[in-house]
Motif scaffolding. Structure first.
Motif, PDB file in Angstrom:
ATOM      1  N   VAL A  16      28.652   7.614  44.849  1.00  0.00           N
ATOM      2  CA  VAL A  16      29.403   8.312  45.900  1.00  0.00           C
ATOM      3  C   VAL A  16      28.687   9.565  46.404  1.00  0.00           C
ATOM      4  O   VAL A  16      29.168  10.223  47.323  1.00  0.00           O
ATOM      5  CB  VAL A  16      30.821   8.702  45.420  1.00  0.00           C
ATOM      6  N   GLY A  17      27.534   9.911  45.827  1.00  0.00           N
ATOM      7  CA  GLY A  17      26.829  11.115  46.256  1.00  0.00           C
ATOM      8  C   GLY A  17      25.395  11.086  45.784  1.00  0.00           C
ATOM      9  O   GLY A  17      24.865  10.016  45.438  1.00  0.00           O
ATOM     10  N   THR A  18      24.775  12.257  45.738  1.00  0.00           N
ATOM     11  CA  THR A  18      23.339  12.308  45.459  1.00  0.00           C
ATOM     12  C   THR A  18      22.996  13.193  44.255  1.00  0.00           C
ATOM     13  O   THR A  18      21.831  13.421  43.966  1.00  0.00           O
ATOM     14  CB  THR A  18      22.584  12.882  46.682  1.00  0.00           C
ATOM     15  N   HIS A  19      24.015  13.690  43.539  1.00  0.00           N
ATOM     16  CA  HIS A  19      23.742  14.608  42.437  1.00  0.00           C
ATOM     17  C   HIS A  19      23.727  13.896  41.088  1.00  0.00           C
ATOM     18  O   HIS A  19      24.338  12.850  40.930  1.00  0.00           O
ATOM     19  CB  HIS A  19      24.764  15.747  42.436  1.00  0.00           C
ATOM     20  N   ALA A  20      23.032  14.524  40.149  1.00  0.00           N
ATOM     21  CA  ALA A  20      22.854  13.895  38.841  1.00  0.00           C
ATOM     22  C   ALA A  20      22.887  14.938  37.734  1.00  0.00           C
ATOM     23  O   ALA A  20      22.725  16.137  37.978  1.00  0.00           O
ATOM     24  CB  ALA A  20      21.535  13.142  38.802  1.00  0.00           C
ATOM     25  N   ALA A  21      23.121  14.485  36.514  1.00  0.00           N
ATOM     26  CA  ALA A  21      23.036  15.345  35.327  1.00  0.00           C
ATOM     27  C   ALA A  21      22.900  14.461  34.101  1.00  0.00           C
ATOM     28  O   ALA A  21      23.270  13.282  34.123  1.00  0.00           O
ATOM     29  CB  ALA A  21      24.281  16.223  35.190  1.00  0.00           C
ATOM     30  N   THR A  22      22.357  15.071  33.046  1.00  0.00           N
ATOM     31  CA  THR A  22      22.155  14.334  31.809  1.00  0.00           C
ATOM     32  C   THR A  22      22.834  15.076  30.662  1.00  0.00           C
ATOM     33  O   THR A  22      22.673  16.287  30.526  1.00  0.00           O
ATOM     34  CB  THR A  22      20.652  14.189  31.515  1.00  0.00           C
ATOM     35  N   ILE A  23      23.588  14.348  29.869  1.00  0.00           N
ATOM     36  CA  ILE A  23      24.264  14.911  28.694  1.00  0.00           C
ATOM     37  C   ILE A  23      23.719  14.208  27.451  1.00  0.00           C
ATOM     38  O   ILE A  23      23.548  12.989  27.447  1.00  0.00           O
ATOM     39  CB  ILE A  23      25.794  14.685  28.778  1.00  0.00           C
ATOM     40  N   LEU A  24      23.439  14.985  26.425  1.00  0.00           N
ATOM     41  CA  LEU A  24      22.973  14.419  25.152  1.00  0.00           C
ATOM     42  C   LEU A  24      24.127  14.386  24.161  1.00  0.00           C
ATOM     43  O   LEU A  24      24.799  15.399  23.947  1.00  0.00           O
ATOM     44  CB  LEU A  24      21.846  15.284  24.573  1.00  0.00           C
ATOM     45  N   THR A  25      24.348  13.244  23.538  1.00  0.00           N
ATOM     46  CA  THR A  25      25.411  13.176  22.544  1.00  0.00           C
ATOM     47  C   THR A  25      24.995  12.237  21.415  1.00  0.00           C
ATOM     48  O   THR A  25      23.831  11.819  21.340  1.00  0.00           O
ATOM     49  CB  THR A  25      26.760  12.759  23.168  1.00  0.00           C
ATOM     50  N   ASN A  26      25.940  11.934  20.537  1.00  0.00           N
ATOM     51  CA  ASN A  26      25.668  11.073  19.382  1.00  0.00           C
ATOM     52  C   ASN A  26      26.816  10.100  19.214  1.00  0.00           C
ATOM     53  O   ASN A  26      27.864  10.257  19.824  1.00  0.00           O
ATOM     54  CB  ASN A  26      25.516  11.924  18.120  1.00  0.00           C
ATOM     55  N   ASP A  27      26.620   9.129  18.344  1.00  0.00           N
ATOM     56  CA  ASP A  27      27.697   8.184  18.067  1.00  0.00           C
ATOM     57  C   ASP A  27      28.646   8.749  17.011  1.00  0.00           C
ATOM     58  O   ASP A  27      28.372   9.778  16.388  1.00  0.00           O
ATOM     59  CB  ASP A  27      27.149   6.803  17.679  1.00  0.00           C
ATOM     60  N   LEU A  28      29.775   8.078  16.862  1.00  0.00           N
ATOM     61  CA  LEU A  28      30.777   8.466  15.858  1.00  0.00           C
ATOM     62  C   LEU A  28      30.655   7.491  14.698  1.00  0.00           C
ATOM     63  O   LEU A  28      30.911   6.298  14.848  1.00  0.00           O
ATOM     64  CB  LEU A  28      32.177   8.401  16.469  1.00  0.00           C
ATOM     65  N   THR A  29      30.283   8.025  13.548  1.00  0.00           N
ATOM     66  CA  THR A  29      29.890   7.166  12.427  1.00  0.00           C
ATOM     67  C   THR A  29      30.709   7.444  11.177  1.00  0.00           C
ATOM     68  O   THR A  29      31.393   8.461  11.064  1.00  0.00           O
ATOM     69  CB  THR A  29      28.408   7.423  12.073  1.00  0.00           C
ATOM     70  N   HIS A  30      30.596   6.544  10.225  1.00  0.00           N
ATOM     71  CA  HIS A  30      31.185   6.788   8.912  1.00  0.00           C
ATOM     72  C   HIS A  30      30.637   8.085   8.321  1.00  0.00           C
ATOM     73  O   HIS A  30      31.374   8.871   7.729  1.00  0.00           O
ATOM     74  CB  HIS A  30      30.867   5.634   7.956  1.00  0.00           C
ATOM     75  N   ASP A  31      29.332   8.310   8.492  1.00  0.00           N
ATOM     76  CA  ASP A  31      28.720   9.494   7.898  1.00  0.00           C
ATOM     77  C   ASP A  31      29.231  10.784   8.543  1.00  0.00           C
ATOM     78  O   ASP A  31      29.360  11.811   7.883  1.00  0.00           O
ATOM     79  CB  ASP A  31      27.184   9.418   8.001  1.00  0.00           C
ATOM     80  N   TYR A  32      29.514  10.735   9.854  1.00  0.00           N
ATOM     81  CA  TYR A  32      30.080  11.914  10.510  1.00  0.00           C
ATOM     82  C   TYR A  32      31.417  12.266   9.860  1.00  0.00           C
ATOM     83  O   TYR A  32      31.685  13.416   9.525  1.00  0.00           O
ATOM     84  CB  TYR A  32      30.285  11.667  12.008  1.00  0.00           C
ATOM     85  N   VAL A  33      32.261  11.250   9.707  1.00  0.00           N
ATOM     86  CA  VAL A  33      33.569  11.479   9.092  1.00  0.00           C
ATOM     87  C   VAL A  33      33.384  12.019   7.673  1.00  0.00           C
ATOM     88  O   VAL A  33      34.032  12.983   7.268  1.00  0.00           O
ATOM     89  CB  VAL A  33      34.403  10.182   9.077  1.00  0.00           C
ATOM     90  N   HIS A  34      32.461  11.395   6.945  1.00  0.00           N
ATOM     91  CA  HIS A  34      32.256  11.821   5.564  1.00  0.00           C
ATOM     92  C   HIS A  34      31.773  13.267   5.474  1.00  0.00           C
ATOM     93  O   HIS A  34      32.338  14.087   4.748  1.00  0.00           O
ATOM     94  CB  HIS A  34      31.256  10.899   4.874  1.00  0.00           C
ATOM     95  N   GLU A  35      30.726  13.583   6.244  1.00  0.00           N
ATOM     96  CA  GLU A  35      30.160  14.943   6.167  1.00  0.00           C
ATOM     97  C   GLU A  35      31.183  15.993   6.552  1.00  0.00           C
ATOM     98  O   GLU A  35      31.239  17.070   5.964  1.00  0.00           O
ATOM     99  CB  GLU A  35      28.943  15.080   7.098  1.00  0.00           C
ATOM    100  N   ASN A  36      32.016  15.673   7.534  1.00  0.00           N
ATOM    101  CA  ASN A  36      32.951  16.674   8.019  1.00  0.00           C
ATOM    102  C   ASN A  36      34.259  16.698   7.252  1.00  0.00           C
ATOM    103  O   ASN A  36      35.061  17.618   7.414  1.00  0.00           O
ATOM    104  CB  ASN A  36      33.171  16.497   9.516  1.00  0.00           C
ATOM    105  N   SER A  37      34.470  15.709   6.426  1.00  0.00           N
ATOM    106  CA  SER A  37      35.644  15.772   5.561  1.00  0.00           C
ATOM    107  C   SER A  37      35.280  16.442   4.238  1.00  0.00           C
ATOM    108  O   SER A  37      36.129  16.893   3.510  1.00  0.00           O
ATOM    109  CB  SER A  37      36.202  14.373   5.305  1.00  0.00           C
ATOM    110  N   ALA A  38      33.982  16.515   3.964  1.00  0.00           N
ATOM    111  CA  ALA A  38      33.534  17.053   2.677  1.00  0.00           C
ATOM    112  C   ALA A  38      32.864  18.414   2.834  1.00  0.00           C
ATOM    113  O   ALA A  38      32.502  19.045   1.853  1.00  0.00           O
ATOM    114  CB  ALA A  38      32.545  16.078   2.044  1.00  0.00           C
ATOM    115  N   TYR A  39      32.762  18.881   4.084  1.00  0.00           N
ATOM    116  CA  TYR A  39      31.950  20.060   4.381  1.00  0.00           C
ATOM    117  C   TYR A  39      32.290  21.285   3.546  1.00  0.00           C
ATOM    118  O   TYR A  39      31.421  21.961   3.021  1.00  0.00           O
ATOM    119  CB  TYR A  39      32.097  20.388   5.856  1.00  0.00           C
ATOM    120  N   SER A  40      33.566  21.546   3.402  1.00  0.00           N
ATOM    121  CA  SER A  40      33.909  22.825   2.770  1.00  0.00           C
ATOM    122  C   SER A  40      34.057  22.692   1.257  1.00  0.00           C
ATOM    123  O   SER A  40      34.364  23.659   0.580  1.00  0.00           O
ATOM    124  CB  SER A  40      35.192  23.388   3.373  1.00  0.00           C
ATOM    125  N   SER A  41      33.892  21.489   0.741  1.00  0.00           N
ATOM    126  CA  SER A  41      34.082  21.356  -0.710  1.00  0.00           C
ATOM    127  C   SER A  41      32.741  21.344  -1.414  1.00  0.00           C
ATOM    128  O   SER A  41      31.706  21.575  -0.835  1.00  0.00           O
ATOM    129  CB  SER A  41      34.873  20.094  -1.015  1.00  0.00           C
TER     130      SER A  41
END
Lengths: 399, 399
Positions: free
Chosen positions: A374-399
């Motif tokens: 619909v137009g002429t503008h562009a942008a790029t975003i960098l991201t990651n997937d949602l993984t078992h390891d993400y859940v694990h690391e962030n559920s265990a982070y503070s312990s």
């Protein structure tokens, strides 16, 4: 186009914040981390100049060091940056703010500079900032001052790591001047900066105003476009210091190019070391009516848990891409959108195109192209997937 | 306060959409699902009245059935609702829209009513809507018409399931009139409705305008406040049909209360069956300057992956709650906020309060109380934790 050399390309011998002339750095172990790994870093600008600029988290809940450091760089001058991992010193009450202040004073006293010229950065768990933390940081300051070295960049880059699996440095060497930097950040990577501490140094001659302008332009298209998990930190800080030690005043465009190259290289390293990720996803949005619209669309897809979980499972689920676009206020026509994954156009004009099984999502590097048409503008975003390891690391982070 | 009786309380004998007089329903197996489970449902209003209202997804990428059904209820009249699982018929091109139209015509022809009085709902994968899908849905219409029964509610509730582990029904029985309903939805539960199909019937005498007003008021505080994973669907539909068969015109407040009770009960059932969840999290925000602010804060916390992963790990990480609040534009003072989890105040005035290890997060039912302390308004958001199973289910969904 300036190329930045990153840690991976150069090995550990690469000098990040000490690549430019006029800087010393150190990374030491003060005992803040239960692991016994290095946890306090110090970067000192020996001049002759002391121009500085910084950008901070846009989270309205800001850690004490952010509140402090914003004041420090307000006058365009900073002579040292002290950083600790092992505690964010955020939501730690008046005691916590006092600790930040005391840290700056300790650095200032040891170096014979004013506390008001010392930027303080902390990273780790929110709510950590008690007497033990304070004692550790102050012990770390003493150790770091004693260890300052013109080749201390790699040690400093190691001491700021939290869940990072490797130190992150980058250098752009130009004609007689240099830009170098270090970064940490592996989770909570989000807009308006990731949980990210970045220190960039240069020996180019630059006023504080020039630094500020260049830094904002560089972060806008680099760190601000890493959106690993949509979570915004309370402690994000990117500091840029100039010593002027090269005596060279580069062309404005040249300095911008080198600085942006270093920021882009560090941003890519942050993405590639994001907590638990198994895919580095580059979302490119084209054909938007404005750059803002392109960013909005890319960010919405980057934050869609269903899409991110599908990529983890190597499933090119373009329906979730379109559903994510539909939640934005960006201008688009669902029946004009094309979506390609790793070069295979799976959706054309809002309907199925090539069969999904033609898409190979097994490589870690994943390309998603969204053509809004619909137009002429562009942008790029960098991201990651949602993984078992993400859940694990962030559920265990503070312990 | 009206109590609604849900499936779990009553067992499978509970009549959902056929609890009210004047309705027949059916659920049949048309072969749309590879599993061979029931996949087409039909609900018919035999009158004497045929007033109807509906609310739809606010996603701008809307499935063909949503586009069609919006037109159907535009005049306040609907006589039947046909629903299929096994394919969302979204982004399936002109062929897909034609399928929706043909489905309504098939129902209309079989029942001797106009196609323009037949609401169509589809759920399943986006992009699924080919000739095989069409054939299956039309076959399902024939089977369902033949199976229509005044006790067909439970069969219909079963036929609309996708990744749901159980059918969801609820009934409020009042003095001479009844409100009953069924729902499906287990993932993509988000604002402005979840991936959710809901049909609610009543034999109370109500005009279409009354139904519309009551339905909007009820969904605003029930379905709109379930935010399981922040992802908004393309197919969400909540339809309310009135047969008037009881001959009773309830007080406005009484009808609202019964309808809201049924919606709240179904919303809670949706939360409790959310894909892969191990905690049902109730986030209550008090002390906001407006209800909108309270909703904004609750939603921001409900969408914070780091907080949700922490709850999965039974970690009362209140720092992530404050960091999430800080990303909103709601009025708040970080140093006035109290956060309690399962009754233990872990953060007071933006600083650590009771030790985190006093919080027991092992029960599935999890209560988070956020006291902003700047106003008098409150709101409650229902969400779930972010688990390994969520990632697994959503990475494997389409395979």
């Amino acid at each position: 186009m300036t190329d930045a050399t990153s840690t991976d390309q150069a090995g550990t011998s690469l000098q990040g914040v000490t690549a430019a002339a006029g800087f010393r750095a150190a990374g030491v172990t003060a005992g803040l981390k239960a692991s016994g790994k290095p946890d306090v870093a110090l970067v000192v600008n020996d001049g002759p100049e002391a121009a500085a600029a910084a950008v901070f988290t846009s989270n309205r809940a800001q850690a004490h060091p952010v509140v402090w450091s914003r004041q420090v760089v307000g006058d365009g001058v900073a002579r040292a940056v002290v950083l600790n991992s092992g505690g964010a010193n955020c939501f730690t009450g008046p005691f916590g703010f006092q600790t930040t202040h005391m840290t700056a004073e300790a650095v200032g006293d040891a170096l014979g500079i004013g506390a008001g010229d010392v930027v303080v950065c902390s990273t780790g768990l929110i709510g950590v900032g008690d007497q033990t933390f304070r004692d550790g940081v102050l012990r770390g300051v003493d150790l770091a001052v004693a260890a300052l070295d013109t080749e201390g960049g790699p040690a400093a880059a190691t001491a700021i790591m939290t869940t990072d699996t490797k130190p992150k440095q980058s250098v752009a060497t130009e004609d007689g001047w240099t830009v170098g930097g270090m970064a940490k950040g592996a989770g909570m990577l989000a807009p308006g900066l990731a949980t990210m501490l970045v220190v960039i140094t240069t020996d180019a001659v630059q006023t504080a105003e020039q630094l500020d302008q260049a830094l904002r332009a560089a972060t806008r298209v680099t760190f601000d476009r890493v959106d690993s998990d949509g979570c915004m930190s309370t402690n994000d800080t990117v500091v840029l210091l100039s010593s002027g030690a090269s005596g060279v005043t580069p062309e404005v465009g040249d300095f911008q190019e080198a600085l942006t190259a270093v920021c882009a290289d560090l941003a890519r390293q942050l993405q590639q070391d994001a907590e638990g990720a198994s895919h580095d996803i580059t979302i490119t949005v084209t054909g938007a009516v404005s750059e803002d619209d392109a960013v909005t669309v890319g960010r919405s897809v980057a934050r869609n848990n269903l899409f991110k979980a599908a990529v983890f499972g190597n499933d090119p689920n373009w329906g979730r891409v379109l559903a994510a676009i539909g939640t934005t206020d960006a201008e688009f026509d669902p029946y004009a959108v094309d979506v390609s994954m790793n070069g295979v156009r799976v959706c054309h004009a809002g309907a199925p195109d090539r069969p999904s099984d033609e898409v190979d999502l097994t490589p870690r590097d994943t390309q998603v192209l969204i053509e809004l048409g619909v137009g002429t503008h562009a942008a790029t975003i960098l991201t990651n997937d949602l993984t078992h390891d993400y859940v694990h690391e962030n559920s265990a982070y503070s312990s």
